[in-house]
Design an enzyme around this catalytic site. Structure first.
Site, PDB file in Angstrom:
ATOM      1  N   ARG A   9     -40.915  27.986  36.555  1.00  0.00           N
ATOM      2  CA  ARG A   9     -39.602  27.348  36.712  1.00  0.00           C
ATOM      3  C   ARG A   9     -38.593  28.418  37.124  1.00  0.00           C
ATOM      4  O   ARG A   9     -38.633  29.554  36.637  1.00  0.00           O
ATOM      5  CB  ARG A   9     -39.147  26.702  35.402  1.00  0.00           C
ATOM      6  CG  ARG A   9     -39.815  25.357  35.107  1.00  0.00           C
ATOM      7  CD  ARG A   9     -39.447  24.283  36.129  1.00  0.00           C
ATOM      8  NE  ARG A   9     -40.073  22.989  35.898  1.00  0.00           N
ATOM      9  CZ  ARG A   9     -41.171  22.545  36.515  1.00  0.00           C
ATOM     10  NH1 ARG A   9     -41.795  23.305  37.419  1.00  0.00           N
ATOM     11  NH2 ARG A   9     -41.644  21.344  36.260  1.00  0.00           N
ATOM     12  N   GLU A  29     -32.835  24.652  42.425  1.00  0.00           N
ATOM     13  CA  GLU A  29     -33.488  24.226  43.680  1.00  0.00           C
ATOM     14  C   GLU A  29     -33.175  22.762  43.988  1.00  0.00           C
ATOM     15  O   GLU A  29     -32.924  21.990  43.064  1.00  0.00           O
ATOM     16  CB  GLU A  29     -35.002  24.464  43.581  1.00  0.00           C
ATOM     17  CG  GLU A  29     -35.698  23.619  42.530  1.00  0.00           C
ATOM     18  CD  GLU A  29     -37.191  23.923  42.430  1.00  0.00           C
ATOM     19  OE1 GLU A  29     -37.559  25.072  42.193  1.00  0.00           O
ATOM     20  OE2 GLU A  29     -37.976  22.966  42.583  1.00  0.00           O
ATOM     21  N   HIS A  41     -41.530  25.204  46.423  1.00  0.00           N
ATOM     22  CA  HIS A  41     -42.134  24.498  45.276  1.00  0.00           C
ATOM     23  C   HIS A  41     -43.412  23.742  45.700  1.00  0.00           C
ATOM     24  O   HIS A  41     -43.494  22.523  45.586  1.00  0.00           O
ATOM     25  CB  HIS A  41     -41.125  23.538  44.634  1.00  0.00           C
ATOM     26  CG  HIS A  41     -41.433  23.255  43.180  1.00  0.00           C
ATOM     27  ND1 HIS A  41     -40.478  23.038  42.232  1.00  0.00           N
ATOM     28  CD2 HIS A  41     -42.625  23.140  42.517  1.00  0.00           C
ATOM     29  CE1 HIS A  41     -41.042  22.800  41.059  1.00  0.00           C
ATOM     30  NE2 HIS A  41     -42.349  22.865  41.205  1.00  0.00           N
TER      31      HIS A  41
HETATM   32  C1  DGY Z   1     -44.875  20.311  37.764  1.00  0.00           C
HETATM   33  O1  DGY Z   1     -45.840  19.520  37.728  1.00  0.00           O
HETATM   34  O2  DGY Z   1     -44.188  20.537  36.791  1.00  0.00           O
HETATM   35  C2  DGY Z   1     -44.618  21.004  39.047  1.00  0.00           C
HETATM   36  O3  DGY Z   1     -43.584  21.881  38.991  1.00  0.00           O
HETATM   37  C3  DGY Z   1     -44.486  20.022  40.170  1.00  0.00           C
HETATM   38  O4  DGY Z   1     -45.794  19.779  40.502  1.00  0.00           O
END
Ligand code: DGY
Length: 323
Positions: A242, A271, A289
């Protein structure tokens, strides 16, 4: 019997949408636009279940909408730090996520970023595309060898272990681990890994550090200026977890002044906007991402949400319930 009314905040792989449409009264976000807080509130008011993703912020203010019809949030993703879990619990909304199915895929992206950052792949590609490559020479775009370097993993959950497997058995990398709780010896022995007594000790001893801990208020800016300064100047930092785990400004400063050799990022504070200063730096590899972005994985994620949704509306406890 009337079918539960379900709202999808974003478009999903077709096979998943088809399965949903067969079993529920589904509304799609046809043009796939990012929803506003007002649209999310309307969905919570009008539907029995809302199926959000990481890009749908559901803070207390949104979840406090009245009247509330939604009884389940089936999150399309494993991380759920965009959902205020305490408010969801207080409002008796069941929340589920999609662990396991994106583990390998996300670890692949962490390895990709590691290799891109160490071997200056983004710089190289930009050079070729700009038509400015003047040919091979011995000192051209020298990077850092990956094989045999020490990898420090912050957090040792499923994705970190998948990365340890790839890095240790594929690239001969010794593995160090930082986790707040003791890791079972057997889990460490699989990789000949060592659990460090502190995050600081891991940062000081690793050539490459990869973050695999959850986003949470407690972990916000876990990697700050002080901790970046503990890393070796030739070290590389990877983040596929994150964005807010890292203080972006501190990282930009460290990269700009080469207190850190390079970074590879898939996630960003706030983001999809990112600090424009990142764009001025050659020693950072930037991805949008993409951690779970394969058709196989996104399909598996969608199917998992639907499994949870079906269980919930049959009156069972969904397998991946987090609240
Ligand atoms: C999640 O699953 O948390 C990712 O960041 C998005 O796939």
């Amino acid at each position: 019997m009337t079918k539960p009314k379900v709202f999808l905040t974003r478009r999903w792989p077709l096979a998943c949408e088809k399965r949903l449409l067969d079993h529920f009264d589904v509304t799609l976000n046809e043009d796939n636009h990012p929803l506003t807080p007002a649209e999310l509130k309307a969905a919570l008011r009008d539907y029995d279940a809302v199926l959000p993703t990481v890009s749908d912020a559901l803070p207390q203010e949104v979840l406090s909408v009245e009247p509330l019809r939604c009884r389940m949030l089936g999150n399309f993703g494993v991380g759920f730090n965009h959902i205020d879990i305490e408010t969801a619990k207080a409002r008796a909304i069941t929340v589920t996520n999609t662990p396991d199915v994106l583990t390998e895929c996300t670890a692949d992206i962490a390895m990709l970023l590691l290799l891109m950052a160490a071997r200056r792949a983004s710089e190289g590609e930009r050079l070729v595309r700009s038509g400015q490559w003047a040919g091979w020479h011995p000192n051209h775009l020298l990077g850092t060898q990956v094989t045999g370097k020490t990898l420090g993993l912050v957090g040792f959950g499923r994705i970190a272990k998948a990365m340890a497997t790839k890095a240790h058995f594929g690239f001969g990398m010794p593995i160090l681990v930082y986790a707040p709780r003791p890791v079972p010896i057997a889990d460490l022995e699989r990789f000949g890994a060592r659990q460090m007594e502190s995050l600081e000790a891991l940062l000081e001893s690793s050539d490459i550090v990869s973050l695999h801990c959850p986003g949470s208020a407690a972990n916000r800016h876990l990697i700050n200026a002080e901790r970046l300064a503990m890393m070796k100047p030739e070290a590389i930092l990877i983040n596929t977890a994150r964005g807010d785990l890292i203080d972006s400004q501190a990282l930009i400063e460290a990269l700009r002044h080469r207190h850190l050799a390079a970074a590879g990022l898939d996630v960003y504070e706030g983001e999809p906007r990112l600090d424009p200063d990142f764009l001025t730096l050659d020693n950072v590899a930037l991805l949008p991402h993409l951690g779970s972005a394969t058709l196989e994985t996104r399909t598996a994620m969608g199917m998992k949400v639907i499994d949870n949704l079906e269980a919930f509306f049959k009156g069972a406890i969904p397998t991946n319930r987090v609240a």
